[in-house]
Scaffold this motif. Structure first.
Motif, mmCIF file in Angstrom:
data_model
loop_
_atom_site.group_PDB
_atom_site.id
_atom_site.type_symbol
_atom_site.label_atom_id
_atom_site.label_comp_id
_atom_site.label_asym_id
_atom_site.label_seq_id
_atom_site.Cartn_x
_atom_site.Cartn_y
_atom_site.Cartn_z
ATOM 1 N N ARG A 42 0.736 -0.736 -0.133
ATOM 2 C CA ARG A 42 0.406 0.129 -0.074
ATOM 3 C C ARG A 42 0.818 1.468 0.302
ATOM 4 O O ARG A 42 0.406 2.395 -0.137
ATOM 5 N N ASN A 43 2.193 1.023 0.589
ATOM 6 C CA ASN A 43 3.183 2.369 0.621
ATOM 7 C C ASN A 43 4.147 2.574 -0.639
ATOM 8 O O ASN A 43 4.467 3.598 -0.193
ATOM 9 N N THR A 44 3.600 1.507 -1.813
ATOM 10 C CA THR A 44 4.567 2.113 -2.413
ATOM 11 C C THR A 44 4.675 2.501 -3.882
ATOM 12 O O THR A 44 3.249 1.719 -4.039
ATOM 13 N N PRO A 45 4.588 3.304 -5.071
ATOM 14 C CA PRO A 45 3.846 3.397 -5.729
ATOM 15 C C PRO A 45 3.915 1.890 -6.419
ATOM 16 O O PRO A 45 4.535 1.092 -6.790
ATOM 17 N N LEU A 48 3.755 2.777 -9.913
ATOM 18 C CA LEU A 48 4.258 2.665 -10.740
ATOM 19 C C LEU A 48 5.246 1.584 -10.852
ATOM 20 O O LEU A 48 6.000 0.628 -11.576
ATOM 21 N N VAL A 49 5.898 1.628 -9.642
ATOM 22 C CA VAL A 49 7.207 0.069 -9.955
ATOM 23 C C VAL A 49 7.130 -0.781 -9.509
ATOM 24 O O VAL A 49 7.401 -1.951 -10.515
ATOM 25 N N GLN A 50 5.857 -0.814 -8.896
ATOM 26 C CA GLN A 50 5.279 -2.055 -8.548
ATOM 27 C C GLN A 50 4.587 -3.362 -10.137
ATOM 28 O O GLN A 50 5.696 -4.007 -10.290
ATOM 29 N N HIS A 108 -2.171 -4.107 -5.460
ATOM 30 C CA HIS A 108 -2.067 -3.159 -5.025
ATOM 31 C C HIS A 108 -3.221 -2.636 -4.487
ATOM 32 O O HIS A 108 -3.797 -1.918 -3.409
ATOM 33 N N VAL A 133 1.276 10.686 1.342
ATOM 34 C CA VAL A 133 2.069 9.283 1.323
ATOM 35 C C VAL A 133 1.155 9.043 -0.125
ATOM 36 O O VAL A 133 2.240 7.938 -1.222
ATOM 37 N N LYS A 156 3.538 8.533 -3.777
ATOM 38 C CA LYS A 156 3.680 7.288 -4.939
ATOM 39 C C LYS A 156 3.700 8.068 -5.343
ATOM 40 O O LYS A 156 4.156 7.500 -7.114
ATOM 41 N N LEU A 176 11.559 -0.537 -4.225
ATOM 42 C CA LEU A 176 10.591 -0.291 -3.217
ATOM 43 C C LEU A 176 10.513 -0.099 -1.851
ATOM 44 O O LEU A 176 9.909 0.686 -0.965
ATOM 45 N N TYR A 221 11.333 3.558 -0.722
ATOM 46 C CA TYR A 221 10.075 4.118 -0.946
ATOM 47 C C TYR A 221 9.441 4.044 -0.009
ATOM 48 O O TYR A 221 8.781 5.285 0.518
ATOM 49 N N PHE A 222 9.522 3.115 0.939
ATOM 50 C CA PHE A 222 8.059 2.324 2.335
ATOM 51 C C PHE A 222 8.802 3.073 3.299
ATOM 52 O O PHE A 222 8.125 3.974 3.979
#
Lengths: 216, 240
Positions: free
Chosen positions: A63-66, A68-70, A98, B149, B153, B188, B191-192
């Motif tokens: 939930r807390n990472t973009p 796009l990068v996923q 996501h 947040v 993102k 990742l 970012y976290f």
């Protein structure tokens, strides 16, 4: 500022192709996020903390990472592990995964909102846990959370343009391709911008109607 | 990974942080101006502010970024530096979400407070500045924290335009090493960590602001307050 209606006319066939892909991604992504979100929510109520803790950590991370990068992660890393999907499938899985971390919270709120009396009644009737969930708790919980889930469908719609970054030809992908081939950026980008506003507005109107039907 | 590549990632972090801070400032300004305008007594001001929120919440942040990069330059004959173009697109989009938070929190202030201000013959501006905002702002912090947040993102989107942010540096490293699992895991994680730090800072800020208006959690005996409308009414989650 020059506006060329001819370019709009030339773009429209591509626009419909893109719209179809966008809606496909949205529909499949929604289904994955609804199902997976429910799975996360139920796992978070598991008796053992060895289940709860990892599920909580993983979903918090997603939930807390973009997104796009996923998407990049799934698109470039899975083939290295000899798992190959089409770009669209990868995108659908990424979006569904996501957003399942968001819908999971919605389901949790819905389950917690079911009155305690319902649980007690299920116990008093000696219902097995499986039947308590499927016949008593979930039908009431899910009904309550449909509007909130709908909001996430709209949010998901607005994230589908990201699929363009992994070569999917959704609305934005089609617009970019058209723009680069014809050196006309203004018209296709404006057309899809307006289309997004219209679709999300229509969706929110539909949602409000659905909300009135369900919450009675 | 070699140290040169790590340097690339560090530069990416720096660009992402810059973009985050700048667009958060723009978004905050937009959300307060538009959110307060939605409570204005003239209908035209309310209508325009509402129109702004609907339009900018209706489009996707990525399309806004494309628009600012490709449509604005030929239309107006000037081009923004990528950093400012990204800041503008993200600030305007997330500002529209923030405006809903501000409106919700202002609406959740006890009506008696506003009436008290009228009774004491405060001007509308004094009422807003001295009575409503000081009570509404602490309630805005938790939803704003979520939005921040989401904004973090959202900053990854500028990498599509070739801006050298954290996500973009990840792509460069992938091309250099021909290997993606490791670098994307690091990206990742970074970012976290940033998101985690942001939520911590916002929680501290909330505690401080609440203490400032006499709503510190340790004080007991105060009647339970209603939850702010903004906390649930705001449909965050979009755009990133």
């Amino acid at each position: 500022m020059q506006w060329d209606w001819g370019a709009v006319a030339d773009f429209m066939p591509h626009f419909w192709d893109g719209l179809l892909v966008t809606l496909q991604a949205l529909a499949l992504g929604s289904v994955i996020s609804f199902v997976l979100g429910l799975v996360w929510a139920l796992l978070m109520r598991a008796p053992s903390r060895f289940v709860r803790w990892p599920v909580g950590a993983v979903t918090e991370f997603i939930r807390n990472t973009p997104l796009l990068v996923q998407l990049f992660f799934l698109f470039y890393v899975l083939p290295e592990w000899n798992i190959t999907f089409s770009a669209l499938t990868t995108g659908v899985v990424a979006i569904g995964l996501h957003y399942s971390t968001y819908t999971m919270q919605v389901y949790r709120a819905g389950i917690e909102a079911v009155p305690v009396g319902q649980w007690e009644a299920a116990t008093a009737l000696n219902l097995p846990p499986r039947r308590t969930w499927t016949a008593v708790i979930l039908p009431q919980a899910v009904r309550r959370v449909v509007p909130a889930l709908g909001n996430y469908v709209i949010a998901m719609l607005k994230d589908t343009p990201m699929l363009m970054a992994i070569t999917v030809l959704d609305m934005l992908g089609e617009a970019r391709l058209f723009a680069q081939q014809n050196f006309q950026f203004t018209e296709p980008l404006t057309v899809i911008g307006v289309a997004f506003i219209l679709i999300s507005y229509l969706a929110s109107v539909l949602l409000r109607a659905l909300e009135r039907r369900l919450v009675r | 990974m070699t140290s040169g590549l790590w340097e690339l990632v560090l530069q990416g972090i720096w660009v992402t942080v810059q973009l985050l801070v700048l667009s958060a400032l723009v978004a905050t300004a937009v959300s307060f101006v538009v959110g307060v305008a939605r409570t204005h007594r003239l209908w035209i001001v309310r209508f325009l502010a509402g129109f702004y929120t609907e339009v900018f919440r209706g489009t996707s942040a990525l399309i806004m970024i494309f628009w600012v990069f490709f449509v604005l330059p030929p239309a107006f004959g000037w081009q923004l530096v990528p950093m400012w173009a990204g800041t503008l697109a993200l600030g305007l989009t997330y500002g529209a979400y923030g405006a809903e938070i501000v409106r919700g929190a202002l609406g959740a202030v006890d009506p008696a407070q506003r009436e008290g201000g009228i009774a004491l013959s405060f001007t509308p501006w004094q009422r807003m500045r001295l009575i409503l905002l000081p009570q509404a702002v602490p309630e805005m912090i938790p939803p704003f924290s979520n939005l921040l947040v989401e904004l973090l993102k959202g900053t990854a989107l500028v990498s599509v335009m070739g801006m050298g942010d954290l996500a973009f540096s990840g792509n460069l490293v992938r091309l250099a090493l021909q290997e993606s699992a490791e670098i994307y895991t690091y990206i990742l994680l970074i970012y976290f960590v940033i998101a985690f730090l942001l939520t911590r800072v916002m929680r501290g800020l909330e505690r401080q602001l609440k203490a400032g208006v006499g709503k510190a959690p340790r004080k007991t005996g105060t009647p339970p307050r209603r939850a702010p409308e903004g906390a649930d009414a705001v449909k965050v989650g979009g755009g990133a």
